[in-house]
Scaffold this motif. Sequence first.
Motif, PDB file in Angstrom:
ATOM      1  N   SER A   8       0.835  -1.201   0.000  1.00  0.00           N
ATOM      2  CA  SER A   8       0.000   0.000   0.000  1.00  0.00           C
ATOM      3  C   SER A   8       0.866   1.246   0.000  1.00  0.00           C
ATOM      4  N   GLY A   9       0.246   2.387  -0.336  1.00  0.00           N
ATOM      5  CA  GLY A   9       0.968   3.662  -0.318  1.00  0.00           C
ATOM      6  C   GLY A   9       0.011   4.825  -0.189  1.00  0.00           C
ATOM      7  N   SER A  30      -0.624  10.852   4.749  1.00  0.00           N
ATOM      8  CA  SER A  30      -0.188   9.847   3.772  1.00  0.00           C
ATOM      9  C   SER A  30      -0.264   8.440   4.372  1.00  0.00           C
ATOM     10  N   ALA A  34      -2.665   5.196   3.235  1.00  0.00           N
ATOM     11  CA  ALA A  34      -2.113   3.867   2.936  1.00  0.00           C
ATOM     12  C   ALA A  34      -2.790   2.784   3.777  1.00  0.00           C
ATOM     13  N   ALA A 217       4.911  11.296   2.094  1.00  0.00           N
ATOM     14  CA  ALA A 217       4.500  10.074   1.403  1.00  0.00           C
ATOM     15  C   ALA A 217       4.823   8.867   2.290  1.00  0.00           C
ATOM     16  N   CYS A 219       5.060   4.393   2.169  1.00  0.00           N
ATOM     17  CA  CYS A 219       4.974   3.087   1.497  1.00  0.00           C
ATOM     18  C   CYS A 219       4.905   2.014   2.581  1.00  0.00           C
ATOM     19  N   VAL A 380       4.977   5.211  -4.689  1.00  0.00           N
ATOM     20  CA  VAL A 380       3.518   5.119  -4.571  1.00  0.00           C
ATOM     21  C   VAL A 380       2.875   5.240  -5.957  1.00  0.00           C
ATOM     22  N   TRP A 384       0.709   2.277  -7.845  1.00  0.00           N
ATOM     23  CA  TRP A 384      -0.664   2.404  -8.364  1.00  0.00           C
ATOM     24  C   TRP A 384      -0.712   2.074  -9.851  1.00  0.00           C
TER      25      TRP A 384
END
Lengths: 428, 182
Positions: A8-9, A30, A34, A217, A219, A380, A384
């Motif tokens: 996920s991210g 963020s 996630a 962000a 991850c 990320v 996606w």
Amino acid sequence: MRPVYMVSGGVSKFAKARPDATFQKMVKESFDYAMKDVPKLKLSMIDGSVASYFSDHFTRQLMAGIMAVDYLGLCPKPNKRIEGGGATGGLCFQAGWEAIASGRMNVCAAFGFETMSHVPTWKGNEFIALASDVNFDYPIGGFYSGYYAMMVNRHMHEFGTTVEQLAMVSVKNHMNAYGNPYAQKRRKLTIADVRNSDMVAYPLTLLDICVMSDGAATCILADEETAFKLTDRPVKITGVGTGTDMMRMADRPHGEVLLAPNEKKSDYRKLKYPGVHSFRAGRSAGLQAYKMAGITDPLKQIDFVELHDAYTSSEIQTYEDLALCKYGEGGKFVEEGYPFMPQIDYGMKLPKKGTLPVNPSGGLIACGHPVGATGLMQAVFAFWQIQGSIKKHYGDGELQLKKADRGLIHSHAGTGTYVTVSIMERGW
Amino acid sequence: MAKKNPAKAPAAPKKVEELMTGTTVFNVPMPADLKALKGMSPIVIKQPYQIDYIHSYGQDSPFFAGLSNGKLLGTKCRKCDYTWANPRLACTHCGRETEWVEIPQSGRVHTFTTCYFGGEEFLKETPFHLVLVEFDGVDTLFLSRLIGPVEPEEIRIGMKVKAKFRRNSQLKPSDVYFVPAE
């Protein structure tokens, strides 16, 4: 080593300034995104985290990493801070990979941020220039755009690269970002717009250069067993590489090219390498990652690339380092259209359009470059793409590539001082 | 700040520059109902930060002493026959200690740029030219300023340049700069 997956991210919206949020809140935005994307993942399942932020000067807060960790509810589990200039995010992603590959953790959160709006732009440029040798380089007129301008002038001299080719990178990345709601700058430009914008460091204009941003962000990485419990579309990290080079670009050698599997010594009879026109650290990182992922012909075997386009020039230099084309052919590579998205109209004639899309997200130039978040943001966006979930996350599927089974992410520091390359692939 | 572009005449600014000046505030409004705090705008304050470092050049000090005496001093590894324009105590290739050598004061432009903007410390000096100079018999390049040309179009790669030194040394690498020699 155990196989490692990204499950996920999340990315906070990158903006010039986020006065409404401290760095902890941006990281939490963020991270929460996630977590929400894989509902089976509970906070208790996360074994630890790695923190990515570049400059203590921007935050004026030492040990900021732990302040995000306690905000996220990840105490008393392991955490450490990773730092390596512009490549901080890419290095952090790989530190997360190491935590899982070694078996130390089954689930690891790699998060990053930067708060660059806390000083005026020119003070920010001064802070960034402190990432050049302060005894010999900084006092001459420390300015990263100046360093990159010197490099591209030499690239143009060696190989005949043109300013219009540089401008094409800017047009491409700004146009791509038009479909990316996370991007800071979403603009439809022409080559003339790029060339007519303010000259910053000859020949680089304002639109050849990325901007400063606030953003974060996250991850989430996991081992194989956990990954498939959490999601039916995990993305496998099949290659990692990290290269380094002399801090001072003036000290770089003028020797022989590090050859990629698809190159011969005879391709480069007269080229002095890396000099100041090429990034040996980028080539080194790419070769390590390709070897690990079993890639011998990157142009054919990779579906898309998210690379560190702090400058339009460094995107062109990086095509060559990553052996997407030969050294010296980066300008032609963009001119012929190879790195453009197949489905977007750029208002230009591009015979090879869509061969290998580079920076489908819009890259640093358009998305922004909150340093510690940047390399993780690339992961990320690549995640996606590979999942095929661009529409879900962008709210619009225009930027979704039809074939996105294998992507490359590239994070880059200094004048090519630390560079990371990671290969991400469809894991299901 | 005025827009700088050699291709165009200066234009009136398109937006107002942010300033770091302002009014000192001692009190801010507070709603009676604490629920209203969720909608409050952020408070942004100015936080000055100034430091004088006691910075040592350590083993590289002779380079700066050289500049104040009109000499360019680099280092050489005799074993590898490799000369650095900026000194390093140990050879990167074999790890042995290097020795000090004087390097030439004439060279050629390896690459260049003209900076129209810069970090805050150097903003008032813009525009200025940066050059990487190459010397015969030296294996690395040398970052410096080029003084003399007005526009970047007057500079070319391969152009001969020579070193000049500030009369009053600042004990910084900017004590030397280069001028055209052709």
